[in-house]
Design a protein around this motif. Structure first.
Motif, PDB file in Angstrom:
ATOM      1  N   UNK A  19      32.210  37.708  34.749  1.00 19.50           N
ATOM      2  CA  UNK A  19      32.508  36.274  34.755  1.00 19.50           C
ATOM      3  C   UNK A  19      32.333  35.683  36.153  1.00 19.50           C
ATOM      4  N   UNK A  20      32.244  34.388  36.189  1.00 22.19           N
ATOM      5  CA  UNK A  20      32.085  33.691  37.470  1.00 22.19           C
ATOM      6  C   UNK A  20      33.319  33.896  38.337  1.00 22.19           C
ATOM      7  N   UNK A  21      34.480  33.923  37.721  1.00 18.55           N
ATOM      8  CA  UNK A  21      35.716  34.133  38.475  1.00 18.55           C
ATOM      9  C   UNK A  21      35.723  35.516  39.122  1.00 18.55           C
ATOM     10  N   UNK A  22      35.273  36.527  38.397  1.00 16.23           N
ATOM     11  CA  UNK A  22      35.232  37.877  38.961  1.00 16.23           C
ATOM     12  C   UNK A  22      34.218  37.973  40.097  1.00 16.23           C
ATOM     13  N   UNK A  23      33.109  37.281  39.963  1.00 18.04           N
ATOM     14  CA  UNK A  23      32.113  37.268  41.039  1.00 18.04           C
ATOM     15  C   UNK A  23      32.695  36.578  42.268  1.00 18.04           C
ATOM     16  N   UNK A  24      33.439  35.508  42.060  1.00 21.43           N
ATOM     17  CA  UNK A  24      34.091  34.822  43.178  1.00 21.43           C
ATOM     18  C   UNK A  24      35.113  35.700  43.861  1.00 21.43           C
ATOM     19  N   UNK A  25      35.867  36.461  43.073  1.00 18.70           N
ATOM     20  CA  UNK A  25      36.846  37.381  43.652  1.00 18.70           C
ATOM     21  C   UNK A  25      36.150  38.487  44.432  1.00 18.70           C
ATOM     22  N   UNK A  26      35.054  38.979  43.903  1.00 22.61           N
ATOM     23  CA  UNK A  26      34.287  40.008  44.607  1.00 22.61           C
ATOM     24  C   UNK A  26      33.709  39.468  45.911  1.00 22.61           C
ATOM     25  N   UNK A  37      47.300  40.117  64.564  1.00 24.69           N
ATOM     26  CA  UNK A  37      45.910  40.177  64.112  1.00 24.69           C
ATOM     27  C   UNK A  37      45.745  41.165  62.960  1.00 24.69           C
ATOM     28  N   UNK A  38      46.417  42.303  63.025  1.00 28.72           N
ATOM     29  CA  UNK A  38      46.324  43.284  61.940  1.00 28.72           C
ATOM     30  C   UNK A  38      46.950  42.749  60.654  1.00 28.72           C
ATOM     31  N   UNK A  39      48.092  42.089  60.761  1.00 23.09           N
ATOM     32  CA  UNK A  39      48.734  41.522  59.573  1.00 23.09           C
ATOM     33  C   UNK A  39      47.852  40.428  58.972  1.00 23.09           C
ATOM     34  N   UNK A  40      47.240  39.629  59.822  1.00 28.10           N
ATOM     35  CA  UNK A  40      46.339  38.580  59.339  1.00 28.10           C
ATOM     36  C   UNK A  40      45.175  39.180  58.560  1.00 28.10           C
ATOM     37  N   UNK A  41      44.600  40.260  59.067  1.00 29.10           N
ATOM     38  CA  UNK A  41      43.506  40.916  58.357  1.00 29.10           C
ATOM     39  C   UNK A  41      43.928  41.462  57.008  1.00 29.10           C
ATOM     40  N   UNK A  42      45.112  42.018  56.935  1.00 24.99           N
ATOM     41  CA  UNK A  42      45.602  42.579  55.674  1.00 24.99           C
ATOM     42  C   UNK A  42      45.906  41.470  54.668  1.00 24.99           C
ATOM     43  N   UNK A  43      46.488  40.373  55.132  1.00 20.00           N
ATOM     44  CA  UNK A  43      46.809  39.258  54.241  1.00 20.00           C
ATOM     45  C   UNK A  43      45.536  38.648  53.662  1.00 20.00           C
ATOM     46  N   UNK A  44      44.458  38.649  54.444  1.00 21.15           N
ATOM     47  CA  UNK A  44      43.207  38.097  53.934  1.00 21.15           C
ATOM     48  C   UNK A  44      42.651  38.918  52.779  1.00 21.15           C
ATOM     49  N   UNK A  45      42.940  40.220  52.732  1.00 20.85           N
ATOM     50  CA  UNK A  45      42.507  41.037  51.596  1.00 20.85           C
ATOM     51  C   UNK A  45      43.178  40.592  50.305  1.00 20.85           C
ATOM     52  N   UNK A  46      44.316  39.935  50.411  1.00 24.78           N
ATOM     53  CA  UNK A  46      45.004  39.436  49.223  1.00 24.78           C
ATOM     54  C   UNK A  46      44.566  38.006  48.909  1.00 24.78           C
ATOM     55  N   UNK A  47      44.534  37.155  49.929  1.00 22.17           N
ATOM     56  CA  UNK A  47      44.296  35.731  49.699  1.00 22.17           C
ATOM     57  C   UNK A  47      42.853  35.393  49.343  1.00 22.17           C
ATOM     58  N   UNK A  48      41.880  35.949  50.032  1.00 20.39           N
ATOM     59  CA  UNK A  48      40.496  35.542  49.800  1.00 20.39           C
ATOM     60  C   UNK A  48      39.980  35.895  48.401  1.00 20.39           C
ATOM     61  N   UNK A  49      40.277  37.072  47.841  1.00 23.78           N
ATOM     62  CA  UNK A  49      39.860  37.292  46.444  1.00 23.78           C
ATOM     63  C   UNK A  49      40.551  36.349  45.448  1.00 23.78           C
ATOM     64  N   UNK A  50      41.803  36.026  45.708  1.00 27.17           N
ATOM     65  CA  UNK A  50      42.512  35.104  44.812  1.00 27.17           C
ATOM     66  C   UNK A  50      41.897  33.714  44.892  1.00 27.17           C
TER      67      UNK A  50
END
Length: 63
Positions: free
Chosen positions: A2-9, A38-51
């Protein structure tokens, strides 16, 4: 797929690239607090950007 899954990827790929960049940046700073932020910011982006990619991609694609 789906388009949503492609966006999450796509969000996951961007998060991985930014995590690599932020980790390289954190090796150049001296303060321990700055490295930790900086490390916490990088980890949080792994959660936020796919969502964000999951919800924004269908809006852009028109679904």
């Amino acid at each position: 797929m789906s388009v949503a899954a492609i966006g999450a990827l796509a969000g996951l790929v961007v998060a991985a690239a930014e995590f690599w960049f932020i980790r390289r940046l954190s090796t150049r700073v001296e303060l321990a607090e700055t490295k930790r932020v900086l490390n916490v910011t990088g980890i949080v982006q792994f959660i936020l950007l796919p969502v964000v990619g999951w919800f924004v991609a269908p809006l852009i694609a028109g679904e």
